[in-house]
Design a protein around this motif. Structure first.
Motif, PDB file in Angstrom:
ATOM      1  N   THR A 213      26.003  25.711  36.111  1.00 54.55           N
ATOM      2  CA  THR A 213      25.779  25.804  34.668  1.00 54.55           C
ATOM      3  C   THR A 213      24.390  25.300  34.316  1.00 54.55           C
ATOM      4  N   LEU A 214      23.959  24.239  34.963  1.00 54.74           N
ATOM      5  CA  LEU A 214      22.597  23.736  34.758  1.00 54.74           C
ATOM      6  C   LEU A 214      21.575  24.805  35.144  1.00 54.74           C
ATOM      7  N   ALA A 215      21.754  25.424  36.301  1.00 53.18           N
ATOM      8  CA  ALA A 215      20.823  26.471  36.728  1.00 53.18           C
ATOM      9  C   ALA A 215      20.804  27.619  35.736  1.00 53.18           C
ATOM     10  N   SER A 216      21.967  28.010  35.226  1.00 50.35           N
ATOM     11  CA  SER A 216      22.045  29.088  34.244  1.00 50.35           C
ATOM     12  C   SER A 216      21.284  28.729  32.980  1.00 50.35           C
ATOM     13  N   ARG A 217      21.454  27.504  32.510  1.00 59.21           N
ATOM     14  CA  ARG A 217      20.764  27.087  31.280  1.00 59.21           C
ATOM     15  C   ARG A 217      19.247  27.020  31.495  1.00 59.21           C
ATOM     16  N   LEU A 218      18.813  26.517  32.637  1.00 60.44           N
ATOM     17  CA  LEU A 218      17.382  26.431  32.905  1.00 60.44           C
ATOM     18  C   LEU A 218      16.757  27.822  33.018  1.00 60.44           C
ATOM     19  N   LEU A 219      17.412  28.726  33.710  1.00 61.42           N
ATOM     20  CA  LEU A 219      16.887  30.087  33.857  1.00 61.42           C
ATOM     21  C   LEU A 219      16.816  30.791  32.508  1.00 61.42           C
ATOM     22  N   ALA A 220      17.832  30.610  31.677  1.00 55.38           N
ATOM     23  CA  ALA A 220      17.824  31.237  30.352  1.00 55.38           C
ATOM     24  C   ALA A 220      16.725  30.647  29.476  1.00 55.38           C
ATOM     25  N   GLU A 221      16.540  29.335  29.553  1.00 56.96           N
ATOM     26  CA  GLU A 221      15.535  28.669  28.732  1.00 56.96           C
ATOM     27  C   GLU A 221      14.121  29.077  29.150  1.00 56.96           C
ATOM     28  N   ALA A 222      13.886  29.174  30.448  1.00 53.54           N
ATOM     29  CA  ALA A 222      12.537  29.440  30.938  1.00 53.54           C
ATOM     30  C   ALA A 222      12.140  30.906  30.844  1.00 53.54           C
ATOM     31  N   SER A 223      13.117  31.812  30.954  1.00 57.58           N
ATOM     32  CA  SER A 223      12.766  33.231  31.089  1.00 57.58           C
ATOM     33  C   SER A 223      13.280  34.121  29.975  1.00 57.58           C
ATOM     34  N   GLY A 224      14.265  33.643  29.179  1.00 62.50           N
ATOM     35  CA  GLY A 224      14.849  34.486  28.145  1.00 62.50           C
ATOM     36  C   GLY A 224      15.946  35.395  28.635  1.00 62.50           C
ATOM     37  N   VAL A 225      16.336  35.283  29.916  1.00 62.70           N
ATOM     38  CA  VAL A 225      17.433  36.092  30.435  1.00 62.70           C
ATOM     39  C   VAL A 225      18.702  35.793  29.634  1.00 62.70           C
ATOM     40  N   LEU A 226      19.559  36.798  29.455  1.00 65.81           N
ATOM     41  CA  LEU A 226      20.807  36.612  28.709  1.00 65.81           C
ATOM     42  C   LEU A 226      21.867  36.030  29.635  1.00 65.81           C
ATOM     43  N   PRO A 227      22.377  34.810  29.345  1.00 65.07           N
ATOM     44  CA  PRO A 227      23.368  34.197  30.236  1.00 65.07           C
ATOM     45  C   PRO A 227      24.798  34.560  29.857  1.00 65.07           C
ATOM     46  N   LEU A 228      25.602  34.884  30.859  1.00 61.89           N
ATOM     47  CA  LEU A 228      27.041  35.074  30.683  1.00 61.89           C
ATOM     48  C   LEU A 228      27.724  34.124  31.654  1.00 61.89           C
ATOM     49  N   ARG A 229      28.305  33.064  31.115  1.00 59.60           N
ATOM     50  CA  ARG A 229      28.835  32.009  31.966  1.00 59.60           C
ATOM     51  C   ARG A 229      30.347  32.134  32.108  1.00 59.60           C
ATOM     52  N   GLU A 230      30.772  32.448  33.306  1.00 60.63           N
ATOM     53  CA  GLU A 230      32.178  32.526  33.692  1.00 60.63           C
ATOM     54  C   GLU A 230      32.989  33.491  32.831  1.00 60.63           C
ATOM     55  N   PRO A 231      32.566  34.751  32.728  1.00 61.59           N
ATOM     56  CA  PRO A 231      33.380  35.722  31.983  1.00 61.59           C
ATOM     57  C   PRO A 231      34.765  35.885  32.611  1.00 61.59           C
ATOM     58  N   MET A 232      35.781  35.850  31.776  1.00 60.09           N
ATOM     59  CA  MET A 232      37.164  35.897  32.253  1.00 60.09           C
ATOM     60  C   MET A 232      37.493  37.178  32.995  1.00 60.09           C
ATOM     61  N   LEU A 233      36.840  38.274  32.620  1.00 55.62           N
ATOM     62  CA  LEU A 233      37.170  39.560  33.209  1.00 55.62           C
ATOM     63  C   LEU A 233      36.943  39.569  34.722  1.00 55.62           C
ATOM     64  N   LEU A 234      35.997  38.762  35.199  1.00 56.56           N
ATOM     65  CA  LEU A 234      35.769  38.701  36.645  1.00 56.56           C
ATOM     66  C   LEU A 234      36.943  38.034  37.358  1.00 56.56           C
ATOM     67  N   ARG A 235      37.590  37.088  36.706  1.00 55.40           N
ATOM     68  CA  ARG A 235      38.794  36.491  37.308  1.00 55.40           C
ATOM     69  C   ARG A 235      39.889  37.540  37.495  1.00 55.40           C
ATOM     70  N   THR A 236      40.006  38.424  36.509  1.00 57.88           N
ATOM     71  CA  THR A 236      40.988  39.503  36.624  1.00 57.88           C
ATOM     72  C   THR A 236      40.674  40.381  37.827  1.00 57.88           C
ATOM     73  N   LEU A 237      39.415  40.741  38.000  1.00 56.88           N
ATOM     74  CA  LEU A 237      39.034  41.575  39.145  1.00 56.88           C
ATOM     75  C   LEU A 237      39.346  40.871  40.465  1.00 56.88           C
ATOM     76  N   ALA A 238      39.072  39.559  40.535  1.00 56.45           N
ATOM     77  CA  ALA A 238      39.361  38.819  41.759  1.00 56.45           C
ATOM     78  C   ALA A 238      40.860  38.768  42.037  1.00 56.45           C
ATOM     79  N   GLN A 239      41.652  38.622  40.985  1.00 57.87           N
ATOM     80  CA  GLN A 239      43.110  38.606  41.161  1.00 57.87           C
ATOM     81  C   GLN A 239      43.626  39.966  41.625  1.00 57.87           C
ATOM     82  N   VAL A 240      43.079  41.034  41.058  1.00 59.03           N
ATOM     83  CA  VAL A 240      43.469  42.374  41.496  1.00 59.03           C
ATOM     84  C   VAL A 240      43.069  42.579  42.951  1.00 59.03           C
ATOM     85  N   ALA A 241      41.871  42.140  43.318  1.00 65.39           N
ATOM     86  CA  ALA A 241      41.391  42.327  44.687  1.00 65.39           C
ATOM     87  C   ALA A 241      42.301  41.644  45.701  1.00 65.39           C
TER      88      ALA A 241
END
Length: 343
Positions: free
Chosen positions: A85-113
């Motif tokens: 989370t720290l790395a995500s915040r630093l990268l977003a702050e320094a570069s303007g990249v759009l952060p998506l932190r732990e989207p739930m939909l990826l958990r669904t994909l992992a469970q299906v897999a």
């Protein structure tokens, strides 16, 4: 293709977040977020759904497949409690990249897999592959043309990291040595409770990967269960995010903390993000490095982290040594584990 008004808006508008899936009814909960909501949120999970967040269910097939032309997001993967989370915040702050932190939909994909080859799977393998590609496209949208998106996944998502990154996305993988991981987890009641709660699922994943696995979870004391969790996620990364691939950057979080500006510059370069020295220095010297990244209202610092680790090492020294020996014994039996930072 986007043919309906909803599909056309969804394809172009990152404010419509596909938040979570209802597999039984084959539908997606779409939440309405501002760019600031994305930047502020530590987790895009159920905690996101406050009264002010608009949301509505939509049939999965009512949402568009953006196709091969969709820009994929880049990814941050990790073993848990190692500064993602720290790395995500630093990268977003320094570069303007759009952060998506732990989207739930990826958990669904992992469970299906996990169940895709079992009789109870709701999806066929082909549907899983198509929808995984569809979700990648959804999570890669920005608020303005050319804006990059970066997903910070949950630790368990490393099991499908190779499928998510495909042949084009870049990834950062944050980890640390087994002793530092044990100390970190033991230093906090919440991290300890979370790790022990996840131990049964991680034990199942690890045993499935190691033929003739000789242990059962009930045989392991708590600190060894934490070591098993470390081993599970590190073995997953070894398989799905091999460090020999130039698109995967492995970073030891403890080393990152010794020179965060240099680490952030290297990470921006890895992702091809525009961030000059002034922006990087401003990010690492600003409030982010003095806050607990998952709950910025609380103070935290690298020095405090090291103090808490030292206290845990002193308090649990014998149990930590026993857990490390348990992992070393497994590395002697399964030789591909020997390259992991066990000591």
């Amino acid at each position: 293709m986007a043919d309906t008004p909803l599909q056309r808006r969804f394809a172009a508008d990152a404010s419509l977040l596909p938040h979570m899936a209802d597999l039984a009814n084959d539908r997606i909960l779409v939440a309405l977020l501002s760019e600031e909501d994305y930047r502020a949120a530590s987790f895009l999970d159920q905690r996101l759904l406050t009264e002010r967040i608009g949301r509505e269910w939509a049939a999965w097939d009512a949402l568009p497949d953006l196709g091969a032309a969709a820009a994929p997001p880049d990814f941050i993967f990790h073993i848990g409690h190692v500064g993602s989370t720290l790395a995500s915040r630093l990268l977003a702050e320094a570069s303007g990249v759009l952060p998506l932190r732990e989207p739930m939909l990826l958990r669904t994909l992992a469970q299906v897999a996990e169940r895709i080859d079992r009789p109870e799977s709701l999806w066929s393998p082909d549907l899983y592959r198509r929808r995984l590609a569809q979700v990648r496209g959804w999570l890669g949208r920005g608020f303005v043309p050319g804006q990059r998106a970066m997903v910070k996944a949950s630790s368990v998502i490393t099991a499908i990291a190779d499928e998510l990154t495909g042949t084009d996305a870049r990834a950062l993988f944050l980890h640390t040595s087994l002793p530092r991981y044990l100390e970190t987890i033991l230093a906090g009641e919440a991290s300890l409770a979370e790790t022990l709660a996840q131990a049964p699922a991680r034990m199942a994943r690890l045993a499935a990967r190691l033929p003739g696995f000789p242990h059962a979870l009930w045989q392991l004391p708590p600190v060894t269960r934490i070591a098993m969790s470390w081993l599970c996620e590190m073995e997953s990364a070894q398989r799905t995010l091999p460090a020999t691939n130039a698109r995967h950057k492995w970073v030891d979080f403890e080393a990152m903390l010794t020179d965060p500006a240099a680490a952030l510059a290297a990470q921006c370069a890895h992702f091809g993000l525009a961030a000059d020295a002034a922006a990087i220095e401003a990010a690492v010297n600003g409030p982010i490095m003095r806050q607990y990244s998952k709950a910025p209202e609380h103070g935290y610092s690298p020095d405090l982290r090291r103090e808490l680790q030292a206290e845990a090492a002193a308090k649990h020294g014998a149990a930590i040594a026993e857990a490390i020996e348990w992992v070393e014994a497994l590395a002697g039996r399964y030789t591909h584990l020997a390259d992991l930072p066990i000591r």
